[in-house]
Structure formats: structure tokens, C-alpha cells
Design an enzyme around this catalytic site. Structure first.
Site, PDB file in Angstrom:
ATOM      1  N   HIS A  37       0.556  -1.231  -0.082  1.00 29.95           N
ATOM      2  CA  HIS A  37      -0.058   0.074  -0.156  1.00 29.95           C
ATOM      3  C   HIS A  37       0.782   1.218  -0.055  1.00 29.95           C
ATOM      4  O   HIS A  37       0.745   2.020  -0.913  1.00 29.95           O
ATOM      5  CB  HIS A  37      -0.772   0.004   1.257  1.00 29.95           C
ATOM      6  CG  HIS A  37      -1.793   1.189   1.363  1.00 29.95           C
ATOM      7  ND1 HIS A  37      -3.119   1.362   0.958  1.00 29.95           N
ATOM      8  CD2 HIS A  37      -1.500   2.503   1.749  1.00 29.95           C
ATOM      9  CE1 HIS A  37      -3.295   2.370   1.441  1.00 29.95           C
ATOM     10  NE2 HIS A  37      -2.628   3.104   1.820  1.00 29.95           N
ATOM     11  N   GLU A  38       1.827   1.261   0.907  1.00 25.43           N
ATOM     12  CA  GLU A  38       2.673   2.687   1.116  1.00 25.43           C
ATOM     13  C   GLU A  38       3.526   2.676  -0.072  1.00 25.43           C
ATOM     14  O   GLU A  38       3.925   3.908  -0.630  1.00 25.43           O
ATOM     15  CB  GLU A  38       3.335   2.558   2.361  1.00 25.43           C
ATOM     16  CG  GLU A  38       2.544   2.474   3.572  1.00 25.43           C
ATOM     17  CD  GLU A  38       1.688   3.571   3.812  1.00 25.43           C
ATOM     18  OE1 GLU A  38       1.911   4.701   3.268  1.00 25.43           O
ATOM     19  OE2 GLU A  38       0.530   3.465   4.249  1.00 25.43           O
TER      20      GLU A  38
ATOM     21  N   HIS B 261       1.898   4.529  -2.767  1.00 25.11           N
ATOM     22  CA  HIS B 261       1.861   6.025  -2.732  1.00 25.11           C
ATOM     23  C   HIS B 261       3.415   6.247  -3.263  1.00 25.11           C
ATOM     24  O   HIS B 261       3.509   7.441  -3.960  1.00 25.11           O
ATOM     25  CB  HIS B 261       1.717   6.556  -1.180  1.00 25.11           C
ATOM     26  CG  HIS B 261       0.498   6.372  -0.543  1.00 25.11           C
ATOM     27  ND1 HIS B 261      -0.601   6.959  -1.112  1.00 25.11           N
ATOM     28  CD2 HIS B 261       0.061   5.745   0.578  1.00 25.11           C
ATOM     29  CE1 HIS B 261      -1.593   6.637  -0.567  1.00 25.11           C
ATOM     30  NE2 HIS B 261      -1.317   5.995   0.568  1.00 25.11           N
TER      31      HIS B 261
ATOM     32  N   HIS C  24       3.099   6.441  -6.896  1.00 25.71           N
ATOM     33  CA  HIS C  24       2.267   7.450  -7.407  1.00 25.71           C
ATOM     34  C   HIS C  24       3.438   8.783  -7.445  1.00 25.71           C
ATOM     35  O   HIS C  24       3.470   9.683  -8.630  1.00 25.71           O
ATOM     36  CB  HIS C  24       1.154   7.956  -6.533  1.00 25.71           C
ATOM     37  CG  HIS C  24       0.252   8.757  -6.871  1.00 25.71           C
ATOM     38  ND1 HIS C  24      -0.829   9.122  -5.988  1.00 25.71           N
ATOM     39  CD2 HIS C  24      -0.063   9.362  -8.014  1.00 25.71           C
ATOM     40  CE1 HIS C  24      -1.621   9.957  -6.895  1.00 25.71           C
ATOM     41  NE2 HIS C  24      -1.033   9.792  -7.980  1.00 25.71           N
TER      42      HIS C  24
HETATM   43 ZN   LIG Z   1      -2.643   5.171   2.142  1.00 28.32          ZN
END
Ligand SMILES: [Zn+2]
Length: 384
Positions: free
Chosen positions: A173-174, A177, A180
Site C-alpha cells: 500500500h505505502e 503511494h 504515485h
Molecule cells: Zn494510504
């Protein structure tokens, strides 16, 4: 509201199924138990043990932190053409922090990725991503510096650090980011990378979680710390089955709070008695009596902590709906590693930051608005 009211009936229908399942189990114990709110977690755990038979410690044996990091790098290479090479000698805040240079498809420098995995005194708890420097081309090309941070307990020298399945999800998940930020290709730093609206920023991170359970990652990187053998497909299937466990409870508990949050917002300037308001609205919603809201109104930060947060509790649901709908695009195409679709995700979503209305970004990727059906299926909710 439209999104939430579509999910709500399915969530409470699933609660009814869960309660019925727990009641059957309770009846076999012949203790005269009728499932009450305080019984839910206890009996749900019994259902889990009886039905899903998943020992999370068994899973943990396959979850070596360093291997999973390599797995994330591999997935990012497959999806976005990134290559990672560790660099030494750059300044760090603590000797535990390591740095990788990220290169793009043409071998060009894309940015730096800092990894700070271990707990230590004075470090903030939890897991998060930071952007130390945002990508931009305004005033000259500047590449990004991003970091992923977590709080794993450091192993003894030579011992692998084993993490839970949930923590492995969080790791991906991290990293979503971070990707991104790394994919960003915009002019202005204020519109760069993760500088997007709150109900959209969790989309790239949540969607990346779905590459962890792919056989391509598990077979290469979920290797048992003693035997070196990959996680058996049968165990991976059991993890997948268990992912729908108690989701009726989880979503209803969350969504009841999100709905009250939004209803308070929509009530405008009306004079409200919070206690009566909450009670009346829950009755109107048909809130199941077997569980409470996750956050009652007086201790609910999302309602009171300022404009950035108020009436924003729905955003977790929204991001999840988008992420699941987006991942389903891969399932419909050639699978999670479909090159053309990964490229489209990069071009339409990951690289554009906040230079385009997020709704338009999503339409550019998916060719339509997000559909809630993938979310309902993922949670194991009745969809009729
Ligand atoms: Zn998050």
C-alpha cells in the site's frame, strides 16, 4: 450519499448472514446465548476458526521483509518499467535507512526511494509514505525523493525479519503511494505525485495492494524462511477465502459512521441534538442491533477536526471502490501484468498528479465511471 446508500443494504444483508451463522454456532453450545453486540467479535472468531482454518503464523513464515521488498520492486518493474539499484553514501537520518535509485524504461534517473523499515525510540508509529521533494519541470527538471516508513522489529543479525500478511499488504500500500510520486510527470510541484484530493489519493496505494497476492509475486518472493520454498497455492487460496471474513461487521461499523458524518453535514445550519439525531438516523437506516457505529458522534474526529476532514469519512470507501474497479480492469484484460493496461494506468493516473480532474483521470483509464460491483464482490456481499 449515492455510493454509500448502494453499499449499505448489501453490508447489512451480510451482517444478517453473519449473525445467523454465529447464532447456529452459539445454539450448538446450548448456553442460551442470543447474539448481542458484545458477542459479535467472540463468536465471529469461533466462526473464523471453524470455517476458514487459517493460521496467520503459518503465513508469516513466508513473509520475509527483504524478499517482499524485492517483490515490490519486481512488480513496479513489470507495471511501470522501473528498475531499482541500491545507492550508498548519501546522507540519512539514521543508519537503518537505505536508499535506492529508481530508473525508468530508458534507463533515465527517475528519483530516489528511501526505506526506513524499523522501529526505534522517538519514531512515529505506523506506516507511511513521505515525499521529501516533489517532481517538477518548472524552472528546470527536478526529480522526486520519496520514502516508505514502517515500524518492524529488527531481527538478530543474519535472521530474516518476518512480517504478517496484513503488514505485507500495508507495505505494498505505502509503496503504491511512493510509486504515485515516482511516476509523476508534471510541470508544477504543487500538482505533483500524491498532491491530489483526499478521496483519490488512496486509489493508487490501494490498487497496488492487489499485486501482493498474485501468483507471480508469491511464487518468486513469498519464500519460506527455513525451506526457501514458495507459499503453496492452497495456502494462498485460503488467505483469499478468509479475506471476506467478518466484512459485514467491518463495513457496517464503518459505513454507519460515514453516513452519520455525511448526514450531519447535509443537515446544514439546523439546530441539532446530536444524540437524538444519531439515534433517529440509525433507526431510519435500519442499523442492525448487533453492532454499534465505529465512531459515535461525540468522539468522531472526522466531524469536528476542521474542513480538511469533516464529512470526509466516506473517502476510504470511495478509494476502495475505485481501486477494486480498477484492478478488475486487469482481470478483464490479460491479467495483473497486462502491459498495455499497466501503461494506461501509468499514463492516465499515476503520472498526472492533480493536473486533471480525478474523475476525468479515472474515465481516461477505465473508459467509464467507477462501478461499485467489484467492491461488493470483493467483500463477499450479496449483490442482488
Ligand atoms: Zn494510504
Amino acid at each position: 450519499m449515492e455510493l454509500m446508500t448502494r453499499v449499505w443494504p448489501a453490508a447489512i444483508a451480510r451482517v444478517r448472514e453473519e449473525v445467523a451463522e454465529m447464532q447456529v454456532l452459539a445454539d450448538t453450545e446450548k448456553l442460551g446465548v442470543k447474539i448481542e453486540p458484545w458477542d459479535y467479535r467472540y463468536y465471529a472468531e469461533k466462526v473464523r476458526a471453524a470455517k476458514y482454518d487459517l493460521d496467520m503464523n503459518e503465513v508469516k513464515g513466508y513473509m520475509q521483509l527483504e524478499n517482499l521488498r524485492e517483490g515490490m520492486f519486481w512488480a513496479a518493474g513489470q507495471l511501470f518499467g522501473f528498475a531499482f539499484e541500491e545507492v550508498k553514501g548519501l546522507p540519512v537520518a539514521h543508519p537503518d535507512i537505505r536508499i535506492w535509485e529508481v530508473k525508468g524504461r530508458g534507463g533515465e534517473h527517475v528519483g530516489l526511494w528511501y526505506f526506513d523499515p524499523y522501529a526505534r525510540p522517538g519514531k512515529r508509529s505506523g506506516a507511511w509514505m513521505n515525499s521529501y521533494r516533489d517532481q517538477r519541470t518548472y524552472g528546470g527538471r527536478v526529480t522526486t525523493i520519496v520514502s516508505n516508513n514502517s515500524n518492524f522489529v529488527k531481527g538478530a543479525p543474519g535472521e530474516p525479519v518476518l512480517i504478517s500478511w496484513d503488514d505485507a499488504n500495508t507495505l505494498f500500500h505505502e509503496f503504491g503511494h511512493a510509486l504515485h510520486g515516482l511516476c509523476s510527470a508534471v510541470t508544477y510541484p504543487s500538482l505533483s505525485g500524491t498532491n491530489v484530493p483526499r478521496d483519490y489519493v488512496e486509489f493508487p496505494s490501494q490498487v497496488l495492494e492487489h499485486w501482493l497476492p498474485t501468483p507471480e509475486v508469491l511464487n518468486r518472493f513469498a519464500l519460506h524462511h527455513r525451506t526457501g520454498k514458495p507459499m503453496p497455492a492452497e495456502l494462498a487460496a485460503r488467505i483469499e477465502r478468509a479475506s471476506t471474513f467478518r466484512q459485514g461487521f467491518e463495513v457496517t461499523e464503518y459505513l454507519s459512521s460515514a453516513l452519520i458524518d455525511m448526514k450531519l453535514h447535509l443537515a446544514g445550519d439546523a439546530d441539532i441534538d446530536p444524540r437524538a439525531f444519531e439515534k433517529d438516523e440509525l433507526v431510519k437506516l435500519g442499523m442492525p442491533r448487533e453492532l454499534p457505529m465505529r465512531h459515535r458522534t461525540p468522539q468522531f474526529q472526522h466531524i469536528f477536526s476542521g474542513d480538511g476532514y469533516s464529512a470526509g469519512y466516506y473517502s476510504y470507501l470511495w478509494s476502495e471502490v475505485i481501486a477494486l474497479d480498477a484492478f478488475e480492469a486487469f482481470t478483464e484484460a490479460g491479467g495483473p501484468y497486462d502491459k498495455a493496461l499497466a501503461r494506461r494506468l501509468q499514463d492516465t493516473v499515476m503520472s498526472v498528479g492533480n493536473t486533471l480532474d480525478p474523475a476525468q483521470q479515472y474515465r481516461n483509464f477505465r473508459g467509464r465511471e467507477p462501478d461499485v460491483k467489484a467492491y461488493l464482490r470483493d467483500k463477499g456481499f450479496p449483490t442482488t
